[in-house]
Design an enzyme around this catalytic site. Structure first.
Site, mmCIF file in Angstrom:
data_model
loop_
_atom_site.group_PDB
_atom_site.id
_atom_site.type_symbol
_atom_site.label_atom_id
_atom_site.label_comp_id
_atom_site.label_asym_id
_atom_site.label_seq_id
_atom_site.Cartn_x
_atom_site.Cartn_y
_atom_site.Cartn_z
ATOM 1 N N LYS A 79 -14.347 68.061 -4.113
ATOM 2 C CA LYS A 79 -14.807 66.886 -5.048
ATOM 3 C C LYS A 79 -16.364 66.862 -5.214
ATOM 4 C CE LYS A 79 -14.421 61.878 -5.137
ATOM 5 N NZ LYS A 79 -14.130 60.556 -4.720
ATOM 6 N N SER A 160 -11.209 57.252 -7.253
ATOM 7 C CA SER A 160 -12.396 57.980 -8.022
ATOM 8 C C SER A 160 -11.874 59.494 -7.911
ATOM 9 C CB SER A 160 -13.649 57.907 -7.447
ATOM 10 O OG SER A 160 -13.673 58.181 -6.113
ATOM 11 N N SER A 184 -10.290 55.554 -2.839
ATOM 12 C CA SER A 184 -10.456 56.616 -3.635
ATOM 13 C C SER A 184 -9.701 57.833 -3.120
ATOM 14 C CB SER A 184 -11.778 56.795 -4.043
ATOM 15 O OG SER A 184 -12.325 55.608 -4.639
#
Length: 494
Positions: A79, A160, A184
């Site tokens: 990420k 997210s 998330s």
């Protein structure tokens, strides 16, 4: 070698160690899959050379008869919130575009030390602020899932960590890192039919992870099975003296201790999670989950978490308040974007840089956070929210006096079409209603896929555990996984 991309973490690690295939063959297969999946927009930056170099190092170790590490030969997606030395780390924001750190985050370094390689940096909601992966400066991530019946509407992969969930579900990465501030990891995992666990706050170091809300942010793994999450979490976790909130505790051998036998365990069902507006099929999957856990030997008990209804509003005060403080460092002076209009002074540069560099959702949360921290409103909002946070944690502590883990839905609905909730931030925020309480309390929590709904979209079940009891969460997740037998995967259209 495309069949290698159907393998998960454990299968790749064991296959490389056993000589069934080389780490380089695995890396090449996934590099090709990543390159062919550009339509998903899951990656901001791809790093095929990094994946190959790590694979060659693992193959060389095997040739010398050395141990390969817990993630030996497994290429993963990172990420784009984790600092990676020499590779752009942008938090999906224009303000950090082009920033290449001179250091490596603790979590990513732990993974490289365990033998993993990096396929690239994954897209996300800007500064991890969002529930649909539509706030990224680099464009929306698209879920590999589509509604049944030939509809070709682009669906949200959740947020997210939407790039992470999309990449794992699409089989272009066997696993990925995520971060979870208010759901998330869990919400995108539920939307895309994969597993994801947020460990106890402090279990994984936050050092080198771009901060959103420091008292809530926690890294965790996203993969296609509970076993793979256990393996990866073990590699990620550990005490870090560079992070003042890091837990100084040994990392258990979660993989070796996995057990789906829940005899003697009590699973709590919180009555407050039966909320208005929750999709009927979500409630049906919850009922099915209870049956699966009974079948695994668990006793189902009712518990109460009375302050649940206040958790979401409290979260949307605490998190933006911390964000407004954390994001003050992006000023155009030291790194990242600098917008300096002709004849501008220092304050003008700050304003111009932030106006150009931050997206609308980030600006919204900074404004909310600055407002609730202002002198006239601090006690009315921020202090009250912190009191609610304490009460939410006490609710869980009381409930765990009656049960060993809690079962709940992960999300109130299945995935929704991209651009369908953009004009309604409050409805978007409600996506996190089941996930936020565990975040406020700093508890380990996991989403495991349960079934497909009538539209052919995945639904997830959430397991919440006691502090430091990731093992209990993984075990309940494994019991669900074995009974759900969720084998569905998206049909390739990209």
């Amino acid at each position: 070698m495309t069949e290698l991309t159907n393998l998960g973490v454990k299968a790749i690690r064991d296959g490389v160690a056993g000589g069934d295939f080389t780490a380089r063959e695995v890396a090449e297969a996934f590099n090709t899959a990543v390159a062919e999946a550009a339509e998903l927009n899951a990656f901001i930056v791809t790093t095929p050379d990094h994946a190959l170099a790590a694979a060659d190092a693992v193959d060389a170790k095997r040739a010398r008869g050395e141990a390969l590490g817990a993630m030996g030969g497994v290429p993963i997606g990172m990420k784009d919130l984790f600092a990676t030395r020499g590779v752009q780390t942008s938090a999906a924001s224009h303000i950090l575009e082009g920033f290449k750190p001179e250091y490596e985050s603790t979590v990513s370094q732990n993974l490289w030390d365990a033998g993993a390689g990096m396929l690239g940096k994954l897209n996300l909601d800007q500064f991890a602020m969002g529930s649909s992966n539509e706030t990224s400066y680099f464009g929306n991530v698209v879920s590999p899932w589509r509604k049944a019946g030939g509809a070709n509407t682009d669906m949200s992969p959740g947020g997210s960590s939407g790039g992470s969930s999309s990449a794992v579900a699409a089989r272009i990465a066997p696993a990925a890192t995520g971060t979870d501030t208010g759901g998330s990891i869990r919400q995108p995992a539920a939307f895309t039919g994969i597993c994801g666990i947020k460990p106890t706050y402090g279990r994984c170091s936050r050092w080198g992870v771009v901060a959103f809300a420091s008292s809530l942010d926690q890294a965790g793994p996203m993969a296609r099975s509970v076993e793979d999450c256990a393996i990866m979490l073990e590699a990620m976790a550990g005490f870090d003296p560079k992070d003042a909130t890091s837990l100084d505790m040994p990392v258990p051998d979660w993989e070796a201790a996995l057990s789906a036998d829940l005899k003697g365990k009590k699973i709590g069902i919180p009555k407050e999670y039966r909320m208005d507006g929750t999709d009927e099929e979500i409630l049906k999957s919850w009922e099915q989950g209870k049956e699966w856990l009974r079948d695994a030997g668990a006793e189902i008990v009712d518990v109460s978490l009375p302050h649940t209804k206040y958790a979401l509003p409290a979260y949307y005060i605490v998190a933006p308040a911390e964000a407004s403080s954390n994001l003050a460092r992006y000023d155009g002076v030291r790194y990242g974007l600098r917008d300096l209009p002709d004849g501008a002074g220092l304050q003008d540069m700050y304003a111009a840089t932030r106006a150009a560099g931050f997206g609308d959702e980030v600006k919204r949360r900074i404004l909310i956070g600055t407002y609730v921290l202002s002198a006239g409103f601090y006690d009315a909002y921020y202090t009250q929210a912190q009191k609610i946070r304490t009460l939410v944690a006490q609710d869980f502590a009381n409930a765990f006096g009656q049960c060993d883990a809690i079962l709940a839905p992960t999300t109130p609905t299945a995935s929704f079409p991209l651009n369908s909730l953009n004009e309604d931030p409050l409805t978007m925020y409600l996506n996190d209603v089941f996930a936020v309480p565990a975040s406020l309390a700093g508890l380990p929590a996991m989403s495991v896929p349960a079934m497909l709904n009538s539209d052919g979209l995945p639904l997830g079940l959430q397991v919440v555990g006691k502090p430091f009891d990731e093992q209990g969460v993984l075990d309940v997740g494994l019991a669900i996984q074995q009974r759900a037998e969720f084998e569905a995967k998206p049909e390739k259209w990209w």
